[in-house]
Write a protein that holds these residues in place. Structure first.
Motif, PDB file in Angstrom:
ATOM      1  N   LYS A   3       0.708  -1.267  -0.020  1.00 26.60           N
ATOM      2  CA  LYS A   3      -0.012   0.142   0.043  1.00 26.60           C
ATOM      3  C   LYS A   3       0.890   1.210   0.048  1.00 26.60           C
ATOM      4  O   LYS A   3       0.847   2.104  -0.869  1.00 26.60           O
ATOM      5  CB  LYS A   3      -0.909  -0.203   1.184  1.00 26.60           C
ATOM      6  CG  LYS A   3      -1.585   1.354   1.336  1.00 26.60           C
ATOM      7  CD  LYS A   3      -2.553   1.279   2.710  1.00 26.60           C
ATOM      8  CE  LYS A   3      -2.526   2.755   3.072  1.00 26.60           C
ATOM      9  NZ  LYS A   3      -2.689   3.047   4.492  1.00 26.60           N
ATOM     10  N   GLN A   4       1.740   1.068   0.984  1.00 26.10           N
ATOM     11  CA  GLN A   4       2.847   2.269   1.006  1.00 26.10           C
ATOM     12  C   GLN A   4       3.472   2.824  -0.416  1.00 26.10           C
ATOM     13  O   GLN A   4       3.621   3.823  -0.983  1.00 26.10           O
ATOM     14  CB  GLN A   4       3.778   2.214   1.902  1.00 26.10           C
ATOM     15  CG  GLN A   4       3.174   2.200   3.502  1.00 26.10           C
ATOM     16  CD  GLN A   4       2.557   3.539   3.697  1.00 26.10           C
ATOM     17  OE1 GLN A   4       2.831   4.424   3.299  1.00 26.10           O
ATOM     18  NE2 GLN A   4       1.200   3.436   4.344  1.00 26.10           N
ATOM     19  N   GLN A   5       4.115   1.542  -1.100  1.00 28.07           N
ATOM     20  CA  GLN A   5       4.558   1.705  -2.360  1.00 28.07           C
ATOM     21  C   GLN A   5       3.865   2.349  -3.232  1.00 28.07           C
ATOM     22  O   GLN A   5       3.972   3.079  -4.126  1.00 28.07           O
ATOM     23  CB  GLN A   5       5.222   0.269  -2.850  1.00 28.07           C
ATOM     24  CG  GLN A   5       6.387  -0.131  -1.787  1.00 28.07           C
ATOM     25  CD  GLN A   5       6.971  -1.512  -2.465  1.00 28.07           C
ATOM     26  OE1 GLN A   5       6.151  -2.169  -3.242  1.00 28.07           O
ATOM     27  NE2 GLN A   5       7.909  -2.034  -1.579  1.00 28.07           N
ATOM     28  N   ARG A   6       2.503   2.009  -3.433  1.00 31.43           N
ATOM     29  CA  ARG A   6       1.488   2.388  -4.320  1.00 31.43           C
ATOM     30  C   ARG A   6       1.340   3.984  -4.094  1.00 31.43           C
ATOM     31  O   ARG A   6       1.045   4.772  -5.092  1.00 31.43           O
ATOM     32  CB  ARG A   6       0.222   1.619  -4.412  1.00 31.43           C
ATOM     33  CG  ARG A   6       0.092   0.175  -4.427  1.00 31.43           C
ATOM     34  CD  ARG A   6       0.822   0.006  -5.887  1.00 31.43           C
ATOM     35  NE  ARG A   6       1.022  -1.421  -6.153  1.00 31.43           N
ATOM     36  CZ  ARG A   6       1.930  -2.046  -6.980  1.00 31.43           C
ATOM     37  NH1 ARG A   6       2.801  -1.345  -7.590  1.00 31.43           N
ATOM     38  NH2 ARG A   6       2.014  -3.401  -7.065  1.00 31.43           N
ATOM     39  N   LEU A   7       1.184   4.227  -2.787  1.00 35.80           N
ATOM     40  CA  LEU A   7       0.778   5.847  -2.488  1.00 35.80           C
ATOM     41  C   LEU A   7       2.118   6.727  -2.789  1.00 35.80           C
ATOM     42  O   LEU A   7       1.847   7.626  -3.187  1.00 35.80           O
ATOM     43  CB  LEU A   7       0.564   5.970  -1.116  1.00 35.80           C
ATOM     44  CG  LEU A   7      -0.619   5.287  -0.364  1.00 35.80           C
ATOM     45  CD1 LEU A   7      -0.832   5.265   1.099  1.00 35.80           C
ATOM     46  CD2 LEU A   7      -1.936   5.998  -1.139  1.00 35.80           C
ATOM     47  N   LYS A   8       3.167   6.074  -2.872  1.00 33.60           N
ATOM     48  CA  LYS A   8       4.305   6.845  -3.107  1.00 33.60           C
ATOM     49  C   LYS A   8       4.524   6.855  -4.721  1.00 33.60           C
ATOM     50  O   LYS A   8       4.765   7.865  -5.163  1.00 33.60           O
ATOM     51  CB  LYS A   8       5.779   6.223  -2.823  1.00 33.60           C
ATOM     52  CG  LYS A   8       6.105   6.256  -1.275  1.00 33.60           C
ATOM     53  CD  LYS A   8       7.249   5.347  -1.076  1.00 33.60           C
ATOM     54  CE  LYS A   8       7.958   5.420   0.425  1.00 33.60           C
ATOM     55  NZ  LYS A   8       8.861   4.645   0.576  1.00 33.60           N
ATOM     56  N   LYS A   9       4.280   5.947  -5.388  1.00 32.69           N
ATOM     57  CA  LYS A   9       3.876   6.011  -6.708  1.00 32.69           C
ATOM     58  C   LYS A   9       2.942   6.839  -7.386  1.00 32.69           C
ATOM     59  O   LYS A   9       3.152   7.622  -8.340  1.00 32.69           O
ATOM     60  CB  LYS A   9       3.738   4.785  -7.494  1.00 32.69           C
ATOM     61  CG  LYS A   9       4.801   3.544  -7.555  1.00 32.69           C
ATOM     62  CD  LYS A   9       4.516   2.268  -8.283  1.00 32.69           C
ATOM     63  CE  LYS A   9       5.747   1.314  -8.264  1.00 32.69           C
ATOM     64  NZ  LYS A   9       5.417   0.110  -8.752  1.00 32.69           N
ATOM     65  N   ARG A  10       1.679   6.879  -6.626  1.00 35.05           N
ATOM     66  CA  ARG A  10       0.793   7.990  -6.926  1.00 35.05           C
ATOM     67  C   ARG A  10       1.269   9.288  -6.784  1.00 35.05           C
ATOM     68  O   ARG A  10       0.965   9.959  -7.537  1.00 35.05           O
ATOM     69  CB  ARG A  10      -0.471   7.503  -5.937  1.00 35.05           C
ATOM     70  CG  ARG A  10      -1.394   8.517  -6.091  1.00 35.05           C
ATOM     71  CD  ARG A  10      -2.750   8.386  -5.157  1.00 35.05           C
ATOM     72  NE  ARG A  10      -3.691   9.031  -5.564  1.00 35.05           N
ATOM     73  CZ  ARG A  10      -4.144  10.207  -4.821  1.00 35.05           C
ATOM     74  NH1 ARG A  10      -3.419  10.320  -3.705  1.00 35.05           N
ATOM     75  NH2 ARG A  10      -5.236  11.031  -5.033  1.00 35.05           N
ATOM     76  N   LYS A  11       2.076   9.511  -5.755  1.00 37.77           N
ATOM     77  CA  LYS A  11       2.515  11.058  -5.471  1.00 37.77           C
ATOM     78  C   LYS A  11       3.393  11.284  -6.576  1.00 37.77           C
ATOM     79  O   LYS A  11       3.328  12.362  -7.018  1.00 37.77           O
ATOM     80  CB  LYS A  11       3.322  10.989  -4.146  1.00 37.77           C
ATOM     81  CG  LYS A  11       3.692  12.446  -3.650  1.00 37.77           C
ATOM     82  CD  LYS A  11       4.489  12.397  -2.508  1.00 37.77           C
ATOM     83  CE  LYS A  11       4.847  13.568  -1.998  1.00 37.77           C
ATOM     84  NZ  LYS A  11       5.360  14.613  -3.041  1.00 37.77           N
ATOM     85  N   LYS A  12       4.433  10.356  -7.078  1.00 34.57           N
ATOM     86  CA  LYS A  12       5.045  10.756  -8.275  1.00 34.57           C
ATOM     87  C   LYS A  12       4.423  10.902  -9.360  1.00 34.57           C
ATOM     88  O   LYS A  12       4.736  11.963 -10.067  1.00 34.57           O
ATOM     89  CB  LYS A  12       6.422   9.557  -8.524  1.00 34.57           C
ATOM     90  CG  LYS A  12       7.277   9.238  -7.541  1.00 34.57           C
ATOM     91  CD  LYS A  12       8.018   8.065  -7.670  1.00 34.57           C
ATOM     92  CE  LYS A  12       9.084   7.861  -6.767  1.00 34.57           C
ATOM     93  NZ  LYS A  12       9.810   6.767  -6.836  1.00 34.57           N
ATOM     94  N   GLU A  13       3.319  10.151  -9.692  1.00 32.51           N
ATOM     95  CA  GLU A  13       2.456  10.211 -10.810  1.00 32.51           C
ATOM     96  C   GLU A  13       1.810  11.611 -10.740  1.00 32.51           C
ATOM     97  O   GLU A  13       1.682  12.642 -11.839  1.00 32.51           O
ATOM     98  CB  GLU A  13       1.546   9.233 -10.865  1.00 32.51           C
ATOM     99  CG  GLU A  13       2.152   7.876 -11.461  1.00 32.51           C
ATOM    100  CD  GLU A  13       2.655   7.731 -12.918  1.00 32.51           C
ATOM    101  OE1 GLU A  13       2.232   8.524 -13.713  1.00 32.51           O
ATOM    102  OE2 GLU A  13       3.473   7.089 -12.869  1.00 32.51           O
ATOM    103  N   LYS A  14       1.419  12.250  -9.673  1.00 31.13           N
ATOM    104  CA  LYS A  14       0.728  13.525  -9.503  1.00 31.13           C
ATOM    105  C   LYS A  14       1.795  14.491  -9.563  1.00 31.13           C
ATOM    106  O   LYS A  14       1.583  15.719 -10.594  1.00 31.13           O
ATOM    107  CB  LYS A  14       0.074  13.615  -8.042  1.00 31.13           C
ATOM    108  CG  LYS A  14      -1.213  12.859  -7.915  1.00 31.13           C
ATOM    109  CD  LYS A  14      -1.637  12.930  -6.395  1.00 31.13           C
ATOM    110  CE  LYS A  14      -2.153  14.241  -6.160  1.00 31.13           C
ATOM    111  NZ  LYS A  14      -2.732  14.381  -4.779  1.00 31.13           N
ATOM    112  N   ASP A  15       2.898  14.356  -9.229  1.00 33.71           N
ATOM    113  CA  ASP A  15       4.053  15.445  -9.647  1.00 33.71           C
ATOM    114  C   ASP A  15       4.237  15.577 -11.128  1.00 33.71           C
ATOM    115  O   ASP A  15       4.368  16.599 -11.604  1.00 33.71           O
ATOM    116  CB  ASP A  15       5.163  15.170  -8.759  1.00 33.71           C
ATOM    117  CG  ASP A  15       5.350  15.018  -7.293  1.00 33.71           C
ATOM    118  OD1 ASP A  15       4.174  15.710  -6.845  1.00 33.71           O
ATOM    119  OD2 ASP A  15       6.114  14.701  -6.585  1.00 33.71           O
ATOM    120  N   LYS A  16       4.449  14.486 -11.810  1.00 33.84           N
ATOM    121  CA  LYS A  16       4.360  14.466 -13.001  1.00 33.84           C
ATOM    122  C   LYS A  16       3.086  15.091 -13.853  1.00 33.84           C
ATOM    123  O   LYS A  16       3.344  15.736 -14.827  1.00 33.84           O
ATOM    124  CB  LYS A  16       4.693  12.912 -13.714  1.00 33.84           C
ATOM    125  CG  LYS A  16       5.717  12.092 -13.465  1.00 33.84           C
ATOM    126  CD  LYS A  16       6.082  10.777 -13.970  1.00 33.84           C
ATOM    127  CE  LYS A  16       7.149  10.405 -13.472  1.00 33.84           C
ATOM    128  NZ  LYS A  16       7.321   9.075 -14.018  1.00 33.84           N
TER     129      LYS A  16
END
Length: 158
Positions: A3-16
């Protein structure tokens, strides 16, 4: 953890998404927004799955505890059955009555013995107190009673 890994990826995607919106490239921003939403859903799915696994674990532990308790209860029940078969209630009642009588007799004998010993100790104590008082009075008045105190009561020493 997933779950934490997916949330980190989500944040990176939002930054993009932000980066591509700023560069006025909306098609690529839309792709990254879609990825961010997918990562969020995956995180929620992992959270749901973890919750279900915790519930299953709790049920398994409960079932194991119930099985242990059931086995223990069966063992205790068997032991109680054996004990109950070996008990003769009439014999137990007779033994308890005899024990009670013996206990009362012992209490009576103990009380008589204590009373006798206390009386004997009191007589000796009273004799010692009388002798001490006589010696104190004799000493106070300069009289000699040392030999008279050593002699048995009722006799005068010459």
């Amino acid at each position: 953890k997933e779950k934490q890994q997916r949330l980190k990826k989500r944040k990176k995607e939002k930054d993009k998404v932000k980066k591509f919106i700023e560069s006025n490239n909306l098609d690529i921003a839309r792709i990254h927004a879609d990825n961010a939403i997918r990562h969020k859903r995956e995180a929620l799915n992992y959270l749901t799955l973890a919750s279900r696994l915790d519930a299953v674990c709790a049920r398994l532990k409960s079932a194991q505890a119930t099985a242990r308790i059931t086995n223990q209860m069966a063992s205790v029940t068997r032991t109680m059955g054996v004990a109950m078969k070996s008990m003769d209630l009439e014999k137990m009642a007779a033994i308890m009555d005899e024990f009670e009588k013996d206990s009362e007799n012992l209490d009576l004998k103990t009380n008589v013995m204590d009373k006798t010993l206390n009386e004997a100790a009191r007589v000796d104590q009273e004799k010692d107190e009388v002798d001490e008082l006589l010696a104190a009075v004799a000493e106070e008045h300069g009289l000699a009673v040392g030999d008279a105190l050593a002699a048995p009561s009722g006799r005068k020493s010459n």
